[in-house]
Design a protein around this motif. Structure first.
Motif, PDB file in Angstrom:
ATOM      1  N   SER A 161      -1.208  16.858   7.660  1.00 16.07           N
ATOM      2  CA  SER A 161      -2.624  16.539   7.446  1.00 16.07           C
ATOM      3  C   SER A 161      -2.841  15.549   6.313  1.00 16.07           C
ATOM      4  O   SER A 161      -3.925  14.948   6.216  1.00 16.07           O
ATOM      5  N   ASN A 162      -1.824  15.330   5.460  1.00 13.78           N
ATOM      6  CA  ASN A 162      -1.994  14.457   4.304  1.00 13.78           C
ATOM      7  C   ASN A 162      -1.055  13.257   4.272  1.00 13.78           C
ATOM      8  O   ASN A 162      -1.435  12.190   3.789  1.00 13.78           O
ATOM      9  N   ASN A 163       0.156  13.437   4.754  1.00 17.57           N
ATOM     10  CA  ASN A 163       1.198  12.435   4.536  1.00 17.57           C
ATOM     11  C   ASN A 163       1.917  12.023   5.813  1.00 17.57           C
ATOM     12  O   ASN A 163       1.963  12.776   6.796  1.00 17.57           O
ATOM     13  N   HIS A 213       0.799  -1.223   0.000  1.00 14.90           N
ATOM     14  CA  HIS A 213       0.000   0.000   0.000  1.00 14.90           C
ATOM     15  C   HIS A 213       0.837   1.281   0.000  1.00 14.90           C
ATOM     16  O   HIS A 213       0.276   2.370  -0.155  1.00 14.90           O
ATOM     17  N   LEU A 214       2.138   1.180   0.205  1.00 13.35           N
ATOM     18  CA  LEU A 214       2.968   2.372   0.309  1.00 13.35           C
ATOM     19  C   LEU A 214       3.131   3.038  -1.052  1.00 13.35           C
ATOM     20  O   LEU A 214       3.447   2.386  -2.045  1.00 13.35           O
ATOM     21  N   ASP A 215       2.944   4.346  -1.099  1.00 10.77           N
ATOM     22  CA  ASP A 215       2.926   5.077  -2.368  1.00 10.77           C
ATOM     23  C   ASP A 215       4.213   4.932  -3.172  1.00 10.77           C
ATOM     24  O   ASP A 215       4.186   4.920  -4.404  1.00 10.77           O
ATOM     25  N   TYR A 216       5.344   4.852  -2.493  1.00 10.18           N
ATOM     26  CA  TYR A 216       6.631   4.881  -3.177  1.00 10.18           C
ATOM     27  C   TYR A 216       7.101   3.501  -3.647  1.00 10.18           C
ATOM     28  O   TYR A 216       8.130   3.396  -4.325  1.00 10.18           O
ATOM     29  N   GLU A 222      -3.820   7.828   4.396  1.00  8.15           N
ATOM     30  CA  GLU A 222      -4.809   6.800   4.063  1.00  8.15           C
ATOM     31  C   GLU A 222      -4.138   5.482   3.726  1.00  8.15           C
ATOM     32  O   GLU A 222      -4.526   4.413   4.221  1.00  8.15           O
ATOM     33  N   ASN A 223      -3.099   5.538   2.897  1.00  9.42           N
ATOM     34  CA  ASN A 223      -2.408   4.306   2.516  1.00  9.42           C
ATOM     35  C   ASN A 223      -1.570   3.748   3.660  1.00  9.42           C
ATOM     36  O   ASN A 223      -1.392   2.526   3.764  1.00  9.42           O
ATOM     37  N   LEU A 224      -1.068   4.621   4.515  1.00 12.19           N
ATOM     38  CA  LEU A 224      -0.354   4.133   5.691  1.00 12.19           C
ATOM     39  C   LEU A 224      -1.294   3.319   6.576  1.00 12.19           C
ATOM     40  O   LEU A 224      -0.922   2.241   7.069  1.00 12.19           O
ATOM     41  N   ALA A 225      -2.495   3.803   6.769  1.00 10.68           N
ATOM     42  CA  ALA A 225      -3.475   3.083   7.580  1.00 10.68           C
ATOM     43  C   ALA A 225      -3.817   1.729   6.969  1.00 10.68           C
ATOM     44  O   ALA A 225      -3.933   0.717   7.678  1.00 10.68           O
TER      45      ALA A 225
END
Length: 331
Positions: free
Chosen positions: A131-133, A109-112, A151-154
């Protein structure tokens, strides 16, 4: 909250990078190989489940951070929860106090992460958020200082399945100015080697330790016979072994370099001999991953036989090397 002027601990292996960031931020700087060895990090696991697309080959122990903190006298606090709100507070409370926190999560799920594969045994350090990352430290291969959406961290933290944890977070507490660092490290070297050798030499099941390597030497023939995508399957295993799992470029080389550093610090002959043995062992693991890549490219059974033979040899070599280390520190 982002920890000001944060200086990351950089390395190749996710868990040693994660715990290394926590330790470095508290004022103690050790090399990644030393962290790995003090954490009794070397291991092996052959793991295959019907729900997994490929068998998993792991080259380290499950309790590296725990072993490391015990050997260094560091207080480690581990928190897990099924509550998303509580999980987030467990992280923010530590960061708001000015300290990084280590997380276990699914890297899918991690963006990178450019190669999307589910692996819930991944570790990162987190040093800030807005607030976002979330602002993370991952391995050098993944970019070291990186970020992903909250969101993706969660999603990554709460993923279920093999090797997953329940929103696991880790923090530590210790003051390096209050301890004799050299004495603690010298004592930790002996303890780390003893614990590592005992676990590696006496696995509770045949999938672990030197027995697991021997089992893998036989099981790869079943992979070959049952694979519907030899090119993809063996190419992936080659990459995982060499760069992310048990191959020469990672865990065996880390343990080799730990023994070299330990010898420089302690001067005992058994550490030099162990370093020389693991230098050879690490190179043979690189040969195995090369043979796996050859299987992928040729779809031939000839390199398969060579890989099987080499893995059987490695099982014996690692058992002998660990036995010698065990006998030297235990007597």
């Amino acid at each position: 909250m982002i920890i000001p002027d944060y200086q990351p601990f950089e390395g190749e292996h996710c868990e040693s990078v994660a715990i290394g960031n926590l330790i470095k931020h508290q004022g103690l700087e050790l090399s990644e190989p030393m962290l790995f060895g003090l954490g009794a990090g070397l291991g092996f696991i052959y793991w295959n489940m019907k729900s997994m697309p490929l068998p998993f080959l792991g080259g380290r122990t499950k309790y590296l951070s725990q072993n490391l903190c015990e050997n260094l006298g560091i207080t480690m606090e581990v928190k897990e929860t099924t509550s998303q709100a509580r999980a987030w507070r467990n992280v923010t409370e530590v960061i708001d106090a000015g300290k990084p926190v280590a997380l276990q999560l699914d890297c899918y799920h991690l963006d990178y992460f450019t190669k999307k594969i589910h692996f819930a045994g991944h570790h990162v350090a987190m040093y800030g958020y807005d607030s976002n990352n979330a602002y993370l430290v991952d391995t050098l291969q993944q970019g070291s200082m990186v970020e992903t959406s909250l969101e993706n961290l969660a999603l990554a933290r709460s993923e279920k399945g093999p090797m997953s944890a329940r929103n696991k977070s880790v923090s530590i507490s210790f003051d390096p100015t209050e301890i004799d660092i050299r004495a603690v490290i010298v004592r930790g070297i002996v303890r780390g080697i003893a614990k590592n050798a005992e676990e590696f030499l006496n696995p509770p099941i045949k999938n672990l330790g030197y027995k697991g390597i021997g089992k893998t030497s036989k099981e790869i023939k079943k992979w070959f016979a049952g694979s519907s995508d030899l090119k993809g399957d063996f190419s992936h295993q080659a990459m995982m072994m060499e760069k992310a799992g048990t191959g020469g470029a990672l865990f065996r080389n880390l343990y080799r370099d730990f023994l070299r550093g330990a010898h420089e610090l302690v001067g005992a002959d058994y550490l030099k001999i162990g370093y020389e043995k693991f230098t050879m062992i690490a190179s043979k693991w690189t040969e195995v991953s090369g043979l796996f890549q050859m299987i992928s490219e040729t779809e031939s059974a000839e390199p398969l036989e060579s890989a099987s033979t080499l893995l059987s040899e490695l099982s014996k070599l690692e058992r002998e090397a660990m036995q010698d280390l065990h006998d030297a520190v235990i007597g």
